[in-house]
Write a protein that holds these residues in place. Structure first.
Motif: not given
Ligand code: GDP
Ligand code: MN
Length: 380
Positions: A204, A92-93, A99, A61, A51-53, A43, A59
């Motif tokens: 994560l 690593e994904a 969650e 995958v 927040g809210g990236r 990923v 973000i």
């Molecule tokens: P934020 O949006 O800034 O809070 O970033 P996060 O790191 O929380 O990522 C947002 C969302 O992306 C997560 O809630 C997951 O649903 C998804 N995500 C993040 N990492 C992974 C991963 O390794 N695999 C998968 N399938 N989804 C991921």
């Protein structure tokens, strides 16, 4: 001070919290190489202090190293909520079964830290907090006692976590608590903490907010500071040891003492004005510091007047006056300035300022009213 995700997660990992394997990259080819090392399914995560990236497209995958490179190119070219993406984390994904949200923060009203947890973690947690607040389980912590196993079980039960994860969850919560304590954090948060499809609990995402007033105890953190999201004026103020917070009004404030600064802002508001900043020049401020403060205030084009409210205790009125004069000579301000100077060496200070073309006031209320009038152009 905010830490980046990768910095927070490295700290979490030192405290026994499982995080995905991964590294940061500043270029797409680096990202590709890391993806190759990690087996391809990764990923790509923008490292910006907002927040809210995920929702902003920061973000993604990737299924293989080529895709990782392609996504990294895209994401490294992005701006998210006004902040440029300079680094991506290549992790690593994970394959996600559930969650969870887990965070510890200060509850000012309760005067205690509070643990918050929810089975509805992930990108919608703010929405959950608004529409289904009962889905967020809260528990206050006595900071002298810390977290006990029964409390961890309370929370695990409270969010309907499957029993098989309770022990691991308890260790994660206790680890997060130690992080929160050891780093003088105002927030330590894992969102999402996931149950993977092969039944492990993995952090994560990670977020930490450190109390700026504790940074002297954490020199290694000060070095990690990313100033991208700070107002330039605040960065400049930090250099001079000034406590400065930029606001949206048009009356610049230069005050000694945080309490007096707050009182000055209140009285400005009461008098119909809007402060352009909070600024505490501190006790015993030198002429050099005052000059720096003035430059910083005047760098804001919104500022239409400046209010100096100086109560000389440790701070000497004549020293402040010299600072004001030095600053005027240097920056040649075009805005009207109102000064109220009382206390130690106030007479000497006022005498020094007599020829400086400033509006003087005796009381705080008078000073505030004059500053408001001056900002409207009604007083020069
Ligand atoms: P934020 O949006 O800034 O809070 O970033 P996060 O790191 O929380 O990522 C947002 C969302 O992306 C997560 O809630 C997951 O649903 C998804 N995500 C993040 N990492 C992974 C991963 O390794 N695999 C998968 N399938 N989804 C991921
Ligand atoms: Mn998140």
């Amino acid at each position: 001070m905010k830490l980046h995700e990768y910095q927070s997660k490295q700290i979490f990992s030192k405290y026994g919290i499982k995080i995905p394997k991964g590294r940061v990259a500043s270029t797409a080819s680096e990202a590709k190489q890391i993806a190759e090392e990690l087996g391809g399914n990764v990923v790509i995560k923008s490292q910006v202090l907002v927040g809210g990236r995920g929702k902003a497209g920061g973000i993604k995958v990737a299924k293989n190293p080529d895709e990782a490179e392609q996504f990294a190119t895209q994401i490294l070219g992005m701006e998210i909520k006004g902040l440029p993406v300079r680094k991506v984390l290549v992790d690593e994904a994970a394959s996600i079964a559930q969650e969870i949200y887990l965070g510890i923060t200060n509850d000012r009203a309760a005067k205690k830290p509070v643990i918050m947890a929810s089975s509805a973690g992930g990108v919608e947690i703010e929405e959950v907090a608004k529409t289904n607040p009962e889905k967020i389980y809260k528990l206050h912590v006595n900071p002298l006692v810390g977290i006990k196993d029964y409390q961890a079980r309370d929370i695990a039960g409270g969010i309907n976590l499957p029993r098989e994860h309770w022990n691991a969850f308890s260790e994660i919560l206790k680890g997060l608590w130690r992080v929160y304590n050891d780093y003088d954090a105002e927030l330590a948060e894992i969102n999402p903490l996931v149950i993977t499809s092969d039944n492990h609990l993995v952090a994560l995402d990670g977020k930490m907010l450190i109390d700026d007033n504790s940074l002297f105890r954490h020199p290694e953190l000060s070095e990690m500071r990313d100033t991208d999201e700070d107002a330039p004026s605040e960065i400049e103020a930090r250099k001079f040891g000034l406590t400065f917070i930029k606001l949206d009004g048009n009356i610049g404030c230069m005050v000694n003492g945080a309490g007096l600064a707050m009182a000055s802002m209140d009285i400005l508001k009461l008098s119909g004005g809007e402060p352009a900043n909070f600024l505490d020049i501190g006790g015993g401020a030198s002429a050099e510091k005052v000059a720096a403060a003035m430059r910083i205030i005047l760098s804001d084009p919104n500022v239409k007047a400046i209010l100096f409210n100086i109560f000389g205790g440790i701070t000497r009125g004549d020293e402040v006056a010299r600072g004001i004069l030095a600053a005027i000579a240097e920056v040649k301000p075009k805005v009207p300035m109102v000064v109220r100077l009382v206390g130690t060496n106030a007479t000497e200070g006022r005498a020094l300022l007599a020829n400086a073309n400033m509006i003087t006031a005796e009381t705080l209320l008078e000073a505030a009213q004059k500053a408001v009038a001056a900002a409207k152009g009604e007083l020069k």
